[in-house]
Write a protein that holds these residues in place. Structure first.
Motif, PDB file in Angstrom:
ATOM      1  N   VAL A 100      12.889 -36.431   8.908  1.00  0.00           N
ATOM      2  CA  VAL A 100      12.504 -35.414   8.253  1.00  0.00           C
ATOM      3  C   VAL A 100      11.065 -34.902   8.433  1.00  0.00           C
ATOM      4  N   THR A 101      10.993 -33.432   8.983  1.00  0.00           N
ATOM      5  CA  THR A 101       9.666 -33.045   9.491  1.00  0.00           C
ATOM      6  C   THR A 101       9.647 -31.823   8.565  1.00  0.00           C
ATOM      7  N   ALA A 102       8.437 -31.655   7.975  1.00  0.00           N
ATOM      8  CA  ALA A 102       8.218 -30.155   7.244  1.00  0.00           C
ATOM      9  C   ALA A 102       6.981 -30.663   6.348  1.00  0.00           C
ATOM     10  N   PRO A 103       6.315 -29.431   5.993  1.00  0.00           N
ATOM     11  CA  PRO A 103       5.058 -29.572   5.194  1.00  0.00           C
ATOM     12  C   PRO A 103       5.745 -30.072   3.933  1.00  0.00           C
ATOM     13  N   LEU A 104       5.151 -30.929   3.166  1.00  0.00           N
ATOM     14  CA  LEU A 104       5.671 -31.798   2.013  1.00  0.00           C
ATOM     15  C   LEU A 104       5.884 -30.963   0.884  1.00  0.00           C
ATOM     16  N   GLU A 105       5.108 -29.965   0.852  1.00  0.00           N
ATOM     17  CA  GLU A 105       5.397 -28.705  -0.213  1.00  0.00           C
ATOM     18  C   GLU A 105       6.742 -28.448  -0.014  1.00  0.00           C
ATOM     19  N   CYS A 106       7.511 -28.137   1.115  1.00  0.00           N
ATOM     20  CA  CYS A 106       8.613 -27.381   1.347  1.00  0.00           C
ATOM     21  C   CYS A 106       9.667 -28.630   1.333  1.00  0.00           C
ATOM     22  N   VAL A 107       9.514 -29.964   1.542  1.00  0.00           N
ATOM     23  CA  VAL A 107      10.821 -30.654   1.704  1.00  0.00           C
ATOM     24  C   VAL A 107      11.562 -30.633   0.646  1.00  0.00           C
ATOM     25  N   PRO A 108      12.774 -30.180   0.674  1.00  0.00           N
ATOM     26  CA  PRO A 108      13.731 -30.228  -0.336  1.00  0.00           C
ATOM     27  C   PRO A 108      13.900 -31.892  -1.125  1.00  0.00           C
ATOM     28  N   HIS A 109      14.051 -31.899  -2.452  1.00  0.00           N
ATOM     29  CA  HIS A 109      14.479 -33.387  -2.971  1.00  0.00           C
ATOM     30  C   HIS A 109      15.645 -33.970  -2.383  1.00  0.00           C
ATOM     31  N   ASP A 110      16.609 -33.259  -1.977  1.00  0.00           N
ATOM     32  CA  ASP A 110      17.924 -33.975  -1.627  1.00  0.00           C
ATOM     33  C   ASP A 110      17.619 -34.412  -0.063  1.00  0.00           C
ATOM     34  N   LEU A 111      16.911 -33.604   0.597  1.00  0.00           N
ATOM     35  CA  LEU A 111      16.384 -34.236   2.115  1.00  0.00           C
ATOM     36  C   LEU A 111      15.582 -35.127   1.904  1.00  0.00           C
ATOM     37  N   MET A 112      14.546 -35.325   0.959  1.00  0.00           N
ATOM     38  CA  MET A 112      13.759 -36.555   0.875  1.00  0.00           C
ATOM     39  C   MET A 112      14.542 -37.792   0.277  1.00  0.00           C
ATOM     40  N   GLU A 117      17.106 -42.882   1.842  1.00  0.00           N
ATOM     41  CA  GLU A 117      18.212 -43.611   1.991  1.00  0.00           C
ATOM     42  C   GLU A 117      18.743 -44.157   3.130  1.00  0.00           C
ATOM     43  N   THR A 118      18.338 -43.293   4.256  1.00  0.00           N
ATOM     44  CA  THR A 118      18.879 -43.643   5.541  1.00  0.00           C
ATOM     45  C   THR A 118      17.955 -44.808   6.209  1.00  0.00           C
ATOM     46  N   ASN A 119      16.589 -44.461   6.031  1.00  0.00           N
ATOM     47  CA  ASN A 119      15.548 -45.139   6.747  1.00  0.00           C
ATOM     48  C   ASN A 119      15.367 -46.556   5.653  1.00  0.00           C
ATOM     49  N   VAL A 120      15.258 -46.640   4.674  1.00  0.00           N
ATOM     50  CA  VAL A 120      14.756 -47.844   3.927  1.00  0.00           C
ATOM     51  C   VAL A 120      15.912 -48.478   3.055  1.00  0.00           C
ATOM     52  N   GLY A 157       4.853 -36.273   6.959  1.00  0.00           N
ATOM     53  CA  GLY A 157       4.893 -37.071   5.675  1.00  0.00           C
ATOM     54  C   GLY A 157       6.144 -37.782   5.182  1.00  0.00           C
ATOM     55  N   ALA A 158       7.238 -37.222   5.160  1.00  0.00           N
ATOM     56  CA  ALA A 158       8.364 -37.711   4.662  1.00  0.00           C
ATOM     57  C   ALA A 158       8.928 -38.819   5.490  1.00  0.00           C
ATOM     58  N   TYR A 159       8.915 -38.679   7.128  1.00  0.00           N
ATOM     59  CA  TYR A 159       9.229 -39.515   7.640  1.00  0.00           C
ATOM     60  C   TYR A 159       8.108 -40.471   7.586  1.00  0.00           C
ATOM     61  N   ALA A 160       6.857 -40.620   7.601  1.00  0.00           N
ATOM     62  CA  ALA A 160       6.061 -41.510   7.673  1.00  0.00           C
ATOM     63  C   ALA A 160       6.146 -42.408   6.402  1.00  0.00           C
ATOM     64  N   ALA A 161       6.427 -41.839   5.206  1.00  0.00           N
ATOM     65  CA  ALA A 161       6.655 -42.450   3.865  1.00  0.00           C
ATOM     66  C   ALA A 161       7.894 -43.460   4.000  1.00  0.00           C
ATOM     67  N   SER A 201      13.030 -30.678  14.591  1.00  0.00           N
ATOM     68  CA  SER A 201      12.627 -29.273  14.565  1.00  0.00           C
ATOM     69  C   SER A 201      13.311 -28.422  14.004  1.00  0.00           C
ATOM     70  N   ASP A 202      14.872 -28.711  14.034  1.00  0.00           N
ATOM     71  CA  ASP A 202      15.921 -27.745  13.281  1.00  0.00           C
ATOM     72  C   ASP A 202      15.592 -28.230  11.938  1.00  0.00           C
ATOM     73  N   GLU A 203      15.414 -29.453  11.505  1.00  0.00           N
ATOM     74  CA  GLU A 203      15.520 -29.501   9.948  1.00  0.00           C
ATOM     75  C   GLU A 203      14.215 -29.043   9.509  1.00  0.00           C
ATOM     76  N   GLY A 204      13.079 -29.263  10.067  1.00  0.00           N
ATOM     77  CA  GLY A 204      11.874 -28.699   9.671  1.00  0.00           C
ATOM     78  C   GLY A 204      11.829 -27.074   9.364  1.00  0.00           C
ATOM     79  N   ASN A 205      12.440 -26.366  10.296  1.00  0.00           N
ATOM     80  CA  ASN A 205      12.540 -25.189  10.391  1.00  0.00           C
ATOM     81  C   ASN A 205      13.418 -24.517   9.117  1.00  0.00           C
ATOM     82  N   ARG A 206      14.545 -25.264   8.998  1.00  0.00           N
ATOM     83  CA  ARG A 206      15.213 -24.837   7.775  1.00  0.00           C
ATOM     84  C   ARG A 206      14.559 -25.156   6.425  1.00  0.00           C
ATOM     85  N   ALA A 207      13.978 -26.352   6.415  1.00  0.00           N
ATOM     86  CA  ALA A 207      13.151 -26.643   5.207  1.00  0.00           C
ATOM     87  C   ALA A 207      12.039 -25.604   4.833  1.00  0.00           C
TER      88      ALA A 207
END
Length: 294
Positions: A100-112, A117-120, A157-161, A201-207
């Motif tokens: 997930v890539t986007a400014p953290l301010e813009c990351v929807p909770h369900d996407l986070m 859920e997937t990576n951890v 930040g979401a991916y790094a977390a 890139s697509d996910e980030g633009n949508r976010a």
């Protein structure tokens, strides 16, 4: 005197790879089957498994395996346990993940939640579920993370977390499983051009587009340029999926593997950066990158 770092021949031993439909997982599945492992390649859709099987040697068996679905994981364990028999598993390569890539301010909770859920959580579910087979086979766990598990950069930040969490999970598991002689090894790829970049890139633009207009205005200049710069970095990177696959092979067969293997100069560099430089110095470097993307 024996060489403690000498490789152990694959000799048809069984390994499971999650997230093998494309990208790094696919490269690892094909490489490990070529060198002699019997690979159970986790894919989310049967048609992905058919394509992978057609490209592989006879030592690759596709298995539908979605790490975010407990029933799917249980079914995969049952499907593998029978053929594996008392020999169990020689390895589990946890590669499945999203970015997930986007400014953290813009990351929807369900996407986070989906990122974690997937990576951890999904990785831990796979480990818990396959551990009995790994014990039977005196096997090992290889967790594929990222150079972003060392240094968190803006807009990822979401991916790094999630990668930081997977690094911590790997450290704890390595120490918990050491008395059982089950090694846990981390492989950290740097920038590698895979289908993941287009999805990011697509996910980030949508976010960003889902954020309120005043918030969008704050990031519309820097975020798209920063992502373009990162994609350029991946396209010009000399690190390939096959490079990662070769390191995963080394992590599986070396008798006394390292705790971590970096793949690519950027992955190795980020680890050195995190160890040697203070936070404020790293901030200045990364802020300079963001500023130059304006």
């Amino acid at each position: 005197m024996s060489n403690s770092s000498a490789p152990t021949p694959p000799a048809g031993r069984a390994v499971v790879i999650t997230g093998a439909s494309s990208g790094l997982g696919k490269a690892c599945a094909l490489q490990l089957s070529r060198v002699g492992f019997h690979v159970y390649a986790g894919v989310r859709r049967p048609e992905d498994g058919e394509r992978l099987h057609a490209a592989a040697t006879g030592r690759l068996t596709p298995v539908v395996l979605d790490v975010t679905d407990e029933e799917s994981v249980r079914n995969a364990v049952r499907a593998i346990a029978g053929p594996a028999g008392t020999a169990g598993l020689y390895g589990l390569v946890n590669n499945a993940g999203i970015a997930v890539t986007a400014p953290l301010e813009c990351v929807p909770h369900d996407l986070m939640r989906r990122q974690i859920e997937t990576n951890v959580i999904g990785q831990l579910l796979a480990i818990q579920s396959f551990l009995p087979l790994l014990r039977a086979g005196v096997g090992r766990i290889v967790n594929v993370t990222s150079g972003l598990g060392n240094v968190a950069i803006p807009y990822l930040g979401a991916y790094a977390a999630a990668q930081f969490a997977k690094e911590a999970l790997s450290d704890a598991l390595r120490r918990e499983l050491a008395p059982q002689r089950i090694p846990v090894v981390v492989v950290q790829p740097g920038a590698v051009l895979t289908p993941l970049w287009g999805k990011m890139s697509d996910e980030g633009n949508r976010a960003l587009e889902s954020a309120p207009a005043p918030v969008q205005d704050l990031y519309n200049g820097t975020f798209p340029r920063f992502m373009k710069a990162n994609e350029t970095s991946a396209r010009t990177s000399r690190t390939t999926p096959d490079d990662v696959a070769r390191v995963v092979f080394r992590a599986l067969v070396t008798k006394r593997p390292r705790t971590r293997y970096g793949v690519g100069r950027d992955a190795v560099g980020s680890r050195v950066l995190a160890r040697l430089m203070p936070d404020r110095a790293i901030d200045r470097i990364l802020n300079g990158i963001v500023t130059s993307a304006r």
